[in-house]
Write a protein that holds these residues in place. Structure first.
Motif, mmCIF file in Angstrom:
data_model
loop_
_atom_site.group_PDB
_atom_site.id
_atom_site.type_symbol
_atom_site.label_atom_id
_atom_site.label_comp_id
_atom_site.label_asym_id
_atom_site.label_seq_id
_atom_site.Cartn_x
_atom_site.Cartn_y
_atom_site.Cartn_z
ATOM 1 N N LEU A 271 0.856 -1.184 0.000
ATOM 2 C CA LEU A 271 0.000 0.000 0.000
ATOM 3 C C LEU A 271 0.894 1.237 0.000
ATOM 4 N N GLY A 272 0.800 2.034 -1.039
ATOM 5 C CA GLY A 272 1.568 3.262 -1.120
ATOM 6 C C GLY A 272 0.993 4.350 -0.237
ATOM 7 N N PRO A 273 1.621 5.529 -0.226
ATOM 8 C CA PRO A 273 1.138 6.620 0.638
ATOM 9 C C PRO A 273 -0.320 6.990 0.414
ATOM 10 N N GLU A 274 -0.763 7.042 -0.845
ATOM 11 C CA GLU A 274 -2.156 7.412 -1.095
ATOM 12 C C GLU A 274 -3.107 6.339 -0.579
ATOM 13 N N PRO A 320 3.042 -3.493 3.581
ATOM 14 C CA PRO A 320 2.719 -4.797 2.987
ATOM 15 C C PRO A 320 1.278 -5.185 3.285
ATOM 16 N N ALA A 321 0.609 -5.724 2.271
ATOM 17 C CA ALA A 321 -0.770 -6.191 2.426
ATOM 18 C C ALA A 321 -0.894 -7.558 1.781
ATOM 19 N N GLU A 361 -4.962 -7.040 3.020
ATOM 20 C CA GLU A 361 -4.872 -6.052 4.086
ATOM 21 C C GLU A 361 -3.592 -6.290 4.876
ATOM 22 N N PRO A 362 -3.113 -5.298 5.625
ATOM 23 C CA PRO A 362 -1.956 -5.533 6.482
ATOM 24 C C PRO A 362 -2.235 -6.645 7.492
ATOM 25 N N ALA A 363 -1.275 -7.550 7.666
ATOM 26 C CA ALA A 363 -1.465 -8.663 8.596
ATOM 27 C C ALA A 363 -1.656 -8.188 10.027
#
Length: 477
Positions: A271-274, A320-321, A361-363
């Motif tokens: 997942l980037g900043p946006e 990371p997602a 999604e993030p773990a």
């Protein structure tokens, strides 16, 4: 006339009549069910999506499978049909009496409460094939024992489950939508990857009404007899004044193994900043909506928002997602008879749209759920046992890091944001459904809203652990 033709004929007639004589009884019965999402408001639109007779016409009892569109939500019903009066053992399952139409003179009742009809579902799963809009499928390498006596699992809310002998458990999804359910998709992916931490599905069934995208309706998995529900086990240890850190450490390792296997088996992304900013904005929006509904939350809204603002501002690199459990807490874990841990119920939060539950999604979302669960257990004890919760939280993170090499506490901004989001979700749930429990998430709300006491602060490693965790088997509920 064939079974499929009979079902289509009745469905066509019922579509024209708004499901005819069944509609009034279903309008009265549905809002009383624990799995019905529309409590507190009247039912507007109610129409059949599909219908299938699972027994030949004229069978006693009869079994009608029905998908209903109720104000835009699709529900799965299994209705038994018998001449009146019902046998006394089935009286609690009564929905109503049909006084006209195809089932005139019959009692209509919840079929999962009838052992004869519940047994039929297992037999259908043993013999793959189609019946009207329904398709039954299975793992060809996993034989299914016939003739097992069914019994319903009590105490569920969003779905219904049947236990067959001591061998299998069938989870029947009630609120369904197009697309494969994660509770089928993820355990199958984990089984293919060789991860033994999750019971592998042996059979399942789905529907494809009007040729559309299939809806997952039910999953059959091994029943882990002799297992301890993680929530009940933690409460017993807490009540006895016993240590739980070794179990928490082992559960952390098991959770990390599942996350690692999912990351290897299914696509991941960063997942980037946006995207991270949108993630934080979603958390902020949920907080604002909950504060409007839960008055006790309002004094803490500004402090809680700080955790989400920090997340939005902290991301220069990607987060990371991957695919995750999505609703992980101690009640979704089992310590099996051999002392190992298993994770169950990969459906995610049933209130979320299915497409959302299938997104990477993030773990850390799963990790935050378990950490909050330790706090719930400690708060349910009198007196409150904060040291027990802190020790378990630390041990879980250490066990997780032992497997992955990454301690969740090393990213305190991300962890705090997800713990805060989870506590806000809990506050809304308890306010709506269990007001006597609202004090549990509110204690976390007060802690998380105070910047001088960040949520990620935990005690040092527990001595003796490596640095860097219902009925006997708590099934898919």
């Amino acid at each position: 006339m064939s079974e499929a033709a009979s079902a289509r004929s009745r469905l066509a007639a019922d579509r024209a009549a708004g499901i005819g004589p069944l509609e009034p009884m279903l309008r009265e019965w549905l809002p009383r069910q624990r799995w019905f999402a529309g409590k507190g408001r009247g039912i507007g639109r109610l129409r059949p999506v599909s219908a299938a007779e699972l027994l030949p016409p004229g069978s006693v009892p009869g079994l009608l499978h029905l998908l209903l569109d109720v104000d835009g939500d699709c529900y799965q019903l299994l209705l038994g049909i018998r001449p009146t009066p019902l046998p006394p053992a089935l009286a609690p399952a009564l929905i109503g009496h049909a006084r006209s139409g195809a089932y005139a003179g019959s009692a209509v009742y919840e079929a999962l409460g009838d052992p004869r009809l519940a047994a039929l579902l297992l037999e259908r799963l043993r013999a793959p094939g189609t019946l009207g809009p329904l398709r039954f499928d299975r793992d060809p390498d996993a034989p299914i024992e016939p003739g097992l006596a069914p019994r319903p699992l009590s105490g569920e809310q969003t779905n219904s489950s049947l236990i067959y002998g001591d061998s299998y458990i069938l989870k029947v999804f009630r609120r369904v939508g197009p697309g494969i359910n994660p509770d089928l998709e993820l355990p199958r992916a984990l089984a293919a990857a060789g991860c033994a931490r999750v019971p592998a599905p042996v059979a399942w069934y789905e529907a494809a009404p009007d040729g559309g995208e299939p809806l997952t309706l039910g999953v059959l998995q091994p029943y882990l007899r002799g297992s301890d529900d993680g929530w009940q086990l933690a409460l017993r240890r807490l009540g006895a004044g016993a240590d739980f850190t070794a179990e928490a450490h082992a559960l952390g390792r098991a959770t990390a193994e599942v996350h690692s296997a999912l990351a290897d088996a299914l696509p991941t992304l960063a997942l980037g900043p946006e995207q991270t900013a949108r993630l934080a904005a979603g958390m902020t929006a949920r907080l604002a909506a909950t504060a409007r509904e839960v008055p006790a939350l309002r004094p803490f809204e500004a402090g809680l928002r700080g955790a989400f603002d920090a997340l939005a501002a902290s991301r220069g690199a990607g987060v990371p997602a991957q695919r995750i459990h999505g609703d992980l807490h101690l009640g979704q874990t089992l310590r099996t008879a051999d002392g190992s841990w298993a994770l169950i119920d990969f459906e995610g939060e049933p209130a979320r749209p299915l497409a959302d539950r299938r997104r990477p999604e993030p773990a850390v979302r799963d990790i935050a759920g378990i950490l909050r669960s330790f706090d719930y257990a400690a708060r349910s004890h009198r007196p409150f046992a904060p040291a027990w919760a802190d020790a378990c939280r630390a041990a879980f993170c250490e066990g997780y890091a032992r497997t992955t090499g990454r301690d969740p506490r090393e990213d305190p901004v991300l962890l705090r944001a997800y713990e805060t989001d989870k506590a806000v979700y809990e506050a809304r749930y308890e306010f709506r459904h269990r007001p006597d429990w609202l004090h549990v998430p509110m204690a976390a709300i007060r802690r998380l809203s105070a910047p001088e006491r960040p949520a990620h602060r935990m005690p040092p490693p527990v001595p003796g652990t490596a640095p860097h965790p219902k009925p006997p088997r708590r099934p898919l509920a």
